[in-house]
Design a protein around this motif. Structure first.
Motif, short mmCIF file in Angstrom:
data_model
loop_
_atom_site.label_atom_id
_atom_site.label_comp_id
_atom_site.label_asym_id
_atom_site.label_seq_id
_atom_site.Cartn_x
_atom_site.Cartn_y
_atom_site.Cartn_z
N PRO A 124 3.43 4.21 -2.22
CA PRO A 124 2.81 4.81 -2.47
C PRO A 124 3.75 4.87 -3.55
CG PRO A 124 1.37 5.97 -0.68
CD PRO A 124 2.21 5.18 -0.52
N ASP A 134 5.46 2.87 -4.61
CA ASP A 134 5.26 1.64 -5.54
C ASP A 134 4.08 1.30 -6.65
OD1 ASP A 134 6.75 0.06 -3.80
OD2 ASP A 134 5.49 -0.95 -2.02
N GLU A 135 3.68 2.52 -6.85
CA GLU A 135 2.68 2.53 -7.51
C GLU A 135 3.32 2.73 -9.44
OE1 GLU A 135 -0.14 6.31 -9.60
OE2 GLU A 135 0.69 6.52 -7.38
N ARG A 136 4.30 2.47 -9.10
CA ARG A 136 4.90 2.32 -10.91
C ARG A 136 5.18 1.33 -10.78
NH1 ARG A 136 4.86 3.39 -15.66
NH2 ARG A 136 6.77 2.97 -17.00
N THR A 189 1.80 -1.12 -10.55
CA THR A 189 1.33 -0.58 -13.11
C THR A 189 1.63 -0.85 -14.01
OG1 THR A 189 0.69 2.15 -12.42
CG2 THR A 189 0.78 1.09 -13.91
N GLU A 219 0.64 -1.03 0.16
CA GLU A 219 -0.04 0.41 -0.11
C GLU A 219 1.20 1.28 -0.11
OE1 GLU A 219 -2.45 -0.41 3.21
OE2 GLU A 219 -3.81 -2.23 2.82
#
Length: 353
Positions: free
Chosen positions: A279, A281-283, A286, A277
């Motif tokens: 942020p 790690d968002e890439r 995706t 969770e």
């Protein structure tokens, strides 16, 4: 006839700490397996002989024949039937690699040009089929029970591969209605993932151990124990391979890294990464949501995943399954062969560390 190109030197596996007398017997058995493999893949047509032997000549670990020979040593040791059983299993494995490289669009296998790159997809598939047929012919001489085991193993292998391939169809992946994109601690998701590995990899390695025990003269209980051990270590083998697909470099592994990411497969490192969770790690999330088509993005995903705690979590999970494999050996008489089987588990699991 003589093969049209020079084969790799005979594979003589070494297991750290193995009893010297056992090592000598296994080395002798592996030499017999290697000679028999080259004998049965030969063909009157020089092109077919070359294509048949392409991956065989590239070397490889010969893990499955090794397990067959070691399992036979729990009984009376290897013999001509054990050698042919090991050959049948290794040919089945080799055949599957020809098909896998077509599906994966791989460029490298065992440090050489993949068969599909060298000969084209159609020929690579047909050579794989030919090798499956050759494996069946070798196993047929071992009797009807061996033939049935080979057939059942082949069904499981194909079933596991089909379910594995379905992961790419829906982007995030789904197996038997179970999404593989959610919580890696979700028993249903992990069970589905491990079930794929048990079929596509574990089944053939289980048969390698089963054949060795059967034709090495073991009793039914020992055959059952070694079969279960083989399947478990097969799952460890694939978990380690999945980790290596992320962690290794092409120059050291002989394979093209990032194959699973290119296909959008949800292997255990990706499953664990998807629980994040953070942020930051968002890439990564995706990129790993589906197949990655751009080479630069594959490299980016590999770099991010290699540095992620998910890799450590997946390595720990692999070690837990390895512990389960070791526990199965507790029912066998202590001695050099069981010690070697313990060392084999360690060697397989530590490849991913």
């Amino acid at each position: 006839m003589t093969l049209p190109h020079t084969p790799a030197a005979p594979v003589v596996p070494t297991i750290p700490g193995i009893d010297e007398a056992l090592q000598a017997r296994v080395a002798e058995g592996m030499a017999a397996v290697t000679a028999r493999l080259h004998e049965v893949v030969d063909h009157d047509d020089p092109f077919i002989a070359e294509a048949n032997a392409h991956l065989l000549n590239a070397g490889g670990k010969r893990f499955r024949p090794l397990l067959t020979l070691l399992s036979s040593e729990v009984g009376q040791g290897w013999n001509v039937q054990v050698v042919d059983a090991a050959v049948g299993v290794e040919l089945t494995h080799l055949a599957s690699l020809y098909h896998d490289d077509v599906m994966d669009e791989a460029d490298l296998r065992r440090g050489v040009e993949s068969a599909n790159s060298r000969y084209g997809n159609a020929t690579s598939i047909l050579v794989g089929d030919l090798l499956f047929g050759t494996a069946s012919a070798v196993v047929a001489d071992l009797g009807p029970e061996a033939v049935k085991i080979q057939a059942e193993t082949f069904v499981r292998l194909c079933s596991g591969q089909i379910r594995d391939d379905r992961q790419t169809e829906g982007g995030v992946g789904e197996v038997d209605g179970t999404a593989l994109a959610g919580d890696a601690d979700d028993p249903a998701a992990v069970t589905a993932y491990l079930g794929i590995l048990a079929d596509k990899t574990g089944a053939l390695i289980a048969t390698a151990a089963r054949y060795g025990a059967m034709f090495g003269g073991c009793d039914e209980r020992t055959v059952a124990t070694l079969t279960a051990f083989g399947e478990k270590i097969g799952v460890v083998f694939q978990l380690a391979d999945d980790l290596l697909d992320v962690a290794s470099l092409a120059t050291t592994s002989g394979k093209t890294p990032g194959t699973d990411l290119r296909e959008g497969k949800a292997t255990l490192p990706v499953l664990y990464a998807r629980t994040s969770e953070d942020p930051a790690d968002e890439r990564l999330l995706t990129l790993t949501r589906g197949p990655i088509t751009q080479a630069a993005e594959v490299e980016e995903a590999l770099e991010l995943l290699r540095a992620h705690p998910a890799m450590t979590q997946a390595q720990q999970h692999t070690q837990r399954v390895a512990d389960e494999a070791r526990a199965l050996l507790d029912g066998l008489p202590a001695g050099p062969v069981v010690d070697a089987l313990h060392a084999l588990v360690d060697g397989v699991a530590l490849r991913s560390s």
